[in-house]
Each structure stands twice: as C-alpha cells, then as structure tokens.
Motif scaffolding. Sequence first.
Motif, PDB file in Angstrom:
ATOM      1  N   ALA A  43      13.524  -2.051  62.433  1.00  0.00           N
ATOM      2  CA  ALA A  43      12.390  -2.534  61.740  1.00  0.00           C
ATOM      3  C   ALA A  43      12.167  -3.678  60.955  1.00  0.00           C
ATOM      4  O   ALA A  43      11.530  -4.459  60.572  1.00  0.00           O
ATOM      5  N   THR A  44      13.251  -3.523  60.050  1.00  0.00           N
ATOM      6  CA  THR A  44      13.519  -4.592  58.790  1.00  0.00           C
ATOM      7  C   THR A  44      13.930  -6.026  59.604  1.00  0.00           C
ATOM      8  O   THR A  44      13.354  -7.015  59.545  1.00  0.00           O
ATOM      9  N   ALA A  45      14.504  -5.913  60.949  1.00  0.00           N
ATOM     10  CA  ALA A  45      14.999  -6.934  61.345  1.00  0.00           C
ATOM     11  C   ALA A  45      13.761  -7.681  62.139  1.00  0.00           C
ATOM     12  O   ALA A  45      13.529  -8.964  62.146  1.00  0.00           O
ATOM     13  N   ALA A  46      12.833  -6.986  62.531  1.00  0.00           N
ATOM     14  CA  ALA A  46      11.683  -7.286  63.348  1.00  0.00           C
ATOM     15  C   ALA A  46      10.762  -7.963  62.461  1.00  0.00           C
ATOM     16  O   ALA A  46      10.146  -9.001  62.614  1.00  0.00           O
ATOM     17  N   ALA A  47      10.799  -7.330  61.207  1.00  0.00           N
ATOM     18  CA  ALA A  47       9.705  -7.718  60.180  1.00  0.00           C
ATOM     19  C   ALA A  47      10.074  -9.400  59.685  1.00  0.00           C
ATOM     20  O   ALA A  47       9.297 -10.073  59.519  1.00  0.00           O
TER      21      ALA A  47
END
Length: 321
Positions: A43-47
């Motif tokens: 989720a952090t990478a996608a954000a």
Amino acid sequence: MTATPAPKEASKATTRQRPGSDPTEDAQPIMRRVKTKLTSKWATAAAIIIAVVWSIPTFGLFVTSFRPAPKQVGPRSNGWWNAFVDWDFTFKNYTDVLTPAGSQSANLSQYFINSVAIVIPVTIFVLVLASMAAYVFAWGKFKGRDALFIFVFALQIIPLQMALIPLLQLFTQTLHLPAGSYAQLWIAHTMFGLPLGIFLLHNFISEIPGEVIEAARVDGAGHSTIFWRIILPLSVPALASLAIFQFLWVWNDLLVALVFSGGTADVAPITQRLAEISGTRGARDYLNPAAAFVSIIIPLLVFFGLQRYFVRGLLSGGLKG
C-alpha cells in the motif's frame, strides 16, 4: 496452599488495567496493533507511485512557467521536458503577470487581493453559522428538528446553476444590493457553503459525549457557554477541515464570480482574470503557467498550515476508545 491461576487466566489478568496505572500505557499496544494493520509495504509503494504520477503534470506546469514565450508557443516550441536539455529559464513571465504595464498587462495583483477579500470573510461566515446550526441540530430539542435537518441536507442536491439567476434577482431587485459588490459574493458563497458545512459539523458535534454536555448544564452553563467553551474547542479538527474545503471551493470558483462580481477589476477574483489572460486569440498563452502558480500560493499556505488539524479531523472517528 494457594492455587496458581491457569495460563490463560494469568494472561487475561495481565492484560487488565491495573488500579492506578496510566491509561496511555495500556493504549499504546492498541495503537501499535492498529498501525500495524493499517500499514502495508504494498500500500505504501502504491501510494508513492500514485503521488509521483499525480505530481508530474504539476511539476511540468511549474517548469513551463519559467520558460520563455518562444519555447512555449510558436514554431520553436517544444515539451517542458526539453528544458533540461535546452537550459533557458526566465522570470519575465512572473513579472508580466504581477506588475501592471498598461491595458494589455495581466496584472494579477489586484485580482489576487480581491480573491483574498472574498475568501476570508466567506470562510469565517460559513464556519460560525454552520457550527451554530450544527450544535442546535445535534443537541437542541425542538419540534421538527429532524425534518429540518433533512431539508438542510437535501439542499445539497439542488444544482448550483438553478439558484444563480433567482438569487441575483433577489439581491438586485428586492434587497437592492449594489451590483458588482463584495456583499453579493459574500452572501452567495455563504449560502452555497452552509448545507454541506452544517452536515459535516453536525456529524462531528453529535459524537461529543453527552456526559460532557450534561456536566456543563449541571454547573449552570447555558447554550452560549457550552457552545463557545466546550463545543468549539473540541471541534477544532472538524472546523479546520471545513475551513480548508470552503477556502479552496471559493478560491477556485469561477461561475459564481462571473454572475455576482459584475466583471469589474475592483471586485472580480483571480479566477476570472485567469480565464481572460490568454486574450481572444491565445496570444498570451505563455503567461498561463506562471499565473496558475501565482494563484495557488495562498491555498497551499492554508492547506499546509492546517494540515495537522485536517488529518486529525479525518481520523477523529476512526478509533473509539
């Protein structure tokens, strides 16, 4: 001989709050568990990817705002990414949009001041009136309260465009407000912003524990004391969130400004000048990037200044102790 507690019972006993212990110490493991569940590497990478992709057009606009006019329009023009190969930057675009130089100048400075004079009073009016109405709907007791609140909420469904001409006729023919004045813009923006403001603040204020309100009433506090000394201090995150939204809505508005400002330079906001800056045939299109960045200075300062309250307001209802 004393019996030793079972392992499960012993583990439960250790998790219970001990008398005299600090509640914050017991809440820390809970916050850590919540943070762990809400945190994910994917989720952090996608954000991060979404944020970078979303920022590329803005970065390109920023680079373009410093490029000379021949590099933006005309046969020698090319994409903004070529600026890193053909290093040619200038501040002339910002000078042209900020300093008056005759009738053909962009001269955004006066319109910039007009926008500030419109947005600040409207934001204050909406915050004060919406918070008062939200308190009445949340904790007031009168007949037809729920029906009236539903009616106020339903006002958001009415398209804004349907109310412009009747409202303009009301201002000019009934109230006799001077045409092209700040008063018309203040009243119109306040009326359009109140329904959603009341709804948002009502949801927050209604979640305040009733014991706090009852304790204040037992101590002899009236509605005005409860509102100013209890409700407003506890509602700072929600008020900050509404202030950011209302400020951005009014600052970026063009339709209401065109109807109620009269188009004069004494009252018209910066958005109206941005729509006119290119000229009739787009001869000054090269000024648009610089003018756009001048127009977002104040909204950026407001957002970053109230960001911590904004985030707290969004997460205020996420965790219940």
